[in-house]
Enzyme design. Structure first.
Site, PDB file in Angstrom:
ATOM      1  N   HIS A  76       0.146   0.669  11.430  1.00 43.27           N
ATOM      2  CA  HIS A  76      -0.079  -0.705  11.890  1.00 43.27           C
ATOM      3  C   HIS A  76       1.126  -1.244  12.651  1.00 43.27           C
ATOM      4  CE1 HIS A  76       2.288  -2.644   8.593  1.00 43.27           C
ATOM      5  NE2 HIS A  76       1.790  -1.690   7.826  1.00 43.27           N
ATOM      6  N   ASP A  78       2.120  -4.551  13.030  1.00 44.08           N
ATOM      7  CA  ASP A  78       2.801  -5.762  12.567  1.00 44.08           C
ATOM      8  C   ASP A  78       3.765  -5.479  11.423  1.00 44.08           C
ATOM      9  OD1 ASP A  78       0.386  -5.204  11.043  1.00 44.08           O
ATOM     10  OD2 ASP A  78       0.733  -7.108  10.015  1.00 44.08           O
ATOM     11  N   ASP A 115       8.189  -0.534   7.786  1.00 44.59           N
ATOM     12  CA  ASP A 115       6.795  -0.745   7.408  1.00 44.59           C
ATOM     13  C   ASP A 115       6.185  -1.662   8.459  1.00 44.59           C
ATOM     14  OD1 ASP A 115       4.372  -1.214   6.152  1.00 44.59           O
ATOM     15  OD2 ASP A 115       5.211  -2.572   4.660  1.00 44.59           O
ATOM     16  N   GLU A 145      -2.090  -5.954   9.536  1.00 44.89           N
ATOM     17  CA  GLU A 145      -2.312  -5.278   8.254  1.00 44.89           C
ATOM     18  C   GLU A 145      -1.698  -6.081   7.119  1.00 44.89           C
ATOM     19  OE1 GLU A 145      -1.172  -2.472   4.929  1.00 44.89           O
ATOM     20  OE2 GLU A 145       0.063  -3.767   6.187  1.00 44.89           O
ATOM     21  N   GLU A 146      -0.547  -6.674   7.387  1.00 46.57           N
ATOM     22  CA  GLU A 146       0.215  -7.346   6.335  1.00 46.57           C
ATOM     23  C   GLU A 146      -0.401  -8.672   5.889  1.00 46.57           C
ATOM     24  OE1 GLU A 146       2.378  -5.821   4.853  1.00 46.57           O
ATOM     25  OE2 GLU A 146       3.513  -4.470   6.139  1.00 46.57           O
ATOM     26  N   ASP A 169       1.923   5.158   6.300  1.00 43.50           N
ATOM     27  CA  ASP A 169       2.216   3.783   5.894  1.00 43.50           C
ATOM     28  C   ASP A 169       2.634   3.710   4.426  1.00 43.50           C
ATOM     29  OD1 ASP A 169       2.492   1.045   5.995  1.00 43.50           O
ATOM     30  OD2 ASP A 169       0.373   0.640   5.714  1.00 43.50           O
ATOM     31  N   HIS A 460       9.693  -5.571   2.838  1.00 40.86           N
ATOM     32  CA  HIS A 460       9.333  -6.983   2.765  1.00 40.86           C
ATOM     33  C   HIS A 460      10.490  -7.860   2.293  1.00 40.86           C
ATOM     34  CE1 HIS A 460       4.708  -6.046   2.435  1.00 40.86           C
ATOM     35  NE2 HIS A 460       5.312  -5.372   3.401  1.00 40.86           N
TER      36      HIS A 460
END
Length: 486
Positions: A76, A78, A115, A145-146, A169, A460
């Protein structure tokens, strides 16, 4: 000279550095999507881009692989945008500032976006290099995706011929994921009322928490700043009479909040005695938290600063009590552990974003479960709880769990290759975090999927760091898998 100039694999890190120059937070993916399309055009590759910014790039097979079954490479575009307070960065406009520390690539004061920028970098490096042996390739880059797998939900995959998908991922080398939880986003809104109040205002901030991924790290008992601020306000309510002007915390629904802030107002004149009592209460609560979280959040801190006297809008006492009731009694964290797989979280929910707006107080939750009925059961509890307080819950980004496939030729082959390359047996696991494999499996009949990736720690959070050596090892693994997929 580029920061990653000397890193290997050279092309992978060159593309990763280019990606990091482009703002690509969730909901801001047009530029990174166009970058992938421009790449395809430059290299004379067939491509598709939909109105959501999802991109698919096709490459013909290497000589001798023309009759091989196509392989789907997927990641992904994003990233989660989190930063430390001292860093000035506009994620909508600015790229990241990379640096190397030992075996790790990092971004100064912010998330790195490994990520899932590393998936894009791997795929672009493969697509560029005509010396790499591979079957026909169908490379799928999704968006958002997030924030609920929105791109994967919307993308049309009917033109794909591949039945084998490598989802790049995951963030632990040597672990191959073969199933994952499903999830959704639940936005709880409470209507609020305001009144004017003159008094002395103080800002209270809970900060210094570790944070982390609300799926893969929800079981680690990291402190949730939103929850802890509610706990503190309830303690203070028992000792003082005050009103609330602002309250907010967290940046992403799928990240455990590291910080939460509120501004409170004392209507009466604030004496030295009251101010000392407030300071004592906050100090006492901080000591409690530092004892409770001495392993997971040793740097937790509570700051209180006097803003001075003013007249401002504050919540009515009834609105404040409803918010406080929600913060102190809402379901959150791990709800059920799996009865089938040892130490696997089955069901959880994370309050990740708290906002106070003109008409509503809102809490945004990520709900996850590998059991569909329990995903909806905990969401029903949350919705009923919010309705009881006079509010409503809006559900979005609902995606299915990815079920384990007992017969997987991909799993057998990649396990065999990993053992040969690194002289150790990989782990086959399920994951509580959501992966797009579940959505893809619902769109492509009999799809065989596996999710993996290099070591990428503290995703994150601003502590995110990508292992350079692990990135190279996983690169070798991917190339050998493609080579043997004849």
């Amino acid at each position: 000279m580029r920061v990653c100039e000397q890193l290997k694999p050279r092309k992978v890190f060159a593309y990763f550095e280019e990606i990091c120059k482009i703002p690509h937070g969730s909901g801001n993916t047009k530029e990174i999507s166009d970058y992938c399309v421009d790449f395809a055009k430059t290299h004379n590759l067939r491509w598709m881009q939909d109105n959501k910014n999802n991109v698919i790039i096709f490459k013909d097979a290497s000589k001798g692989y023309e009759n091989s079954e196509p392989i789907i490479l997927q990641g992904h575009m994003d990233m989660v945008c989190e930063k430390d307070d001292y860093i000035e960065i506009d994620f909508e406009k600015n790229g990241l500032s990379l640096y190397i520390e030992g075996d790790f690539l990092k971004a100064k004061g912010s998330t790195l976006g490994g990520d899932d920028g590393i998936a894009l970098a791997y795929a672009l490096a493969i697509l560029e290099d005509d010396t790499i042996l591979h079957p026909p390739l169908e490379v799928v880059f999704t968006v958002d995706e997030e924030i609920g797998m929105l791109g994967a939900n919307d993308i049309d995959l009917s033109m794909l011929k591949g039945k084998k998908l490598l989802n790049i991922d995951s963030d632990k080398e040597g672990i191959f994921f073969t199933s994952c939880a499903g999830g959704l986003q639940a936005d709880c809104h409470l209507p609020i009322l305001w009144t004017k109040e003159e008094g002395t205002y103080y800002e209270i901030k809970i900060t210094g928490l570790h944070g982390g991924h609300s799926g893969s790290e929800i079981h680690k008992e990291y402190g949730n700043a939103i929850v802890l601020l509610g706990r503190l306000l309830n303690r203070l309510r028992k000792e003082f009479s005050f009103s609330v002007e602002t309250i907010y915390g967290g940046l992403k629904d799928n990240a455990i909040p590291r910080e939460a802030i509120c501004t409170i107002c004392f209507k009466q004149d604030v004496s030295d005695t009251l101010e000392k009592k407030l300071s004592d209460q906050i100090f006492s609560f901080r000591q409690e938290l530092q004892k409770e979280y001495h392993v997971t959040d040793s740097k937790i801190e509570i700051l209180c600063g006097k803003q001075g006297a003013k007249v401002s809008d504050v919540l009515t006492s009834d609105s404040f009590f409803k918010i406080l009731f929600m913060l102190r009694t809402m379901p959150w964290g791990v709800q059920h552990m799996s009865m089938d797989i040892e130490n696997l979280v089955e069901t959880s929910l994370n309050p990740g974003i708290m906002k106070l707006e003109k008409e509503y107080f809102s809490l945004c939750f990520t709900v996850r479960s590998s059991v569909t009925s329990r995903k909806y059961e905990v969401t029903e509890r949350l919705s009923l709880f919010t309705e009881f307080l006079g509010g409503e819950t809006i559900i979005s980004g609902d995606y299915p769990a990815w079920e384990y496939k007992s017969d997987s030729s991909m799993r057998e082959l990649i396990t065999e290759i990993y053992q040969e390359l690194f002289q150790e047996e990989p782990k086959i696991q399920a994951i509580h975090a959501g992966l797009e494999c579940g959505i893809f499996s619902g769109k492509i009949k009999d799809l065989d999927c596996i999710s993996f990736g290099p070591n990428n720690y503290d995703i994150h959070t601003p502590k995110e760091r990508l292992s350079i050596s692990s990135t190279e090892r996983v690169w070798k693994l991917i190339l050998e898998f493609l080579k043997r997929s004849k």
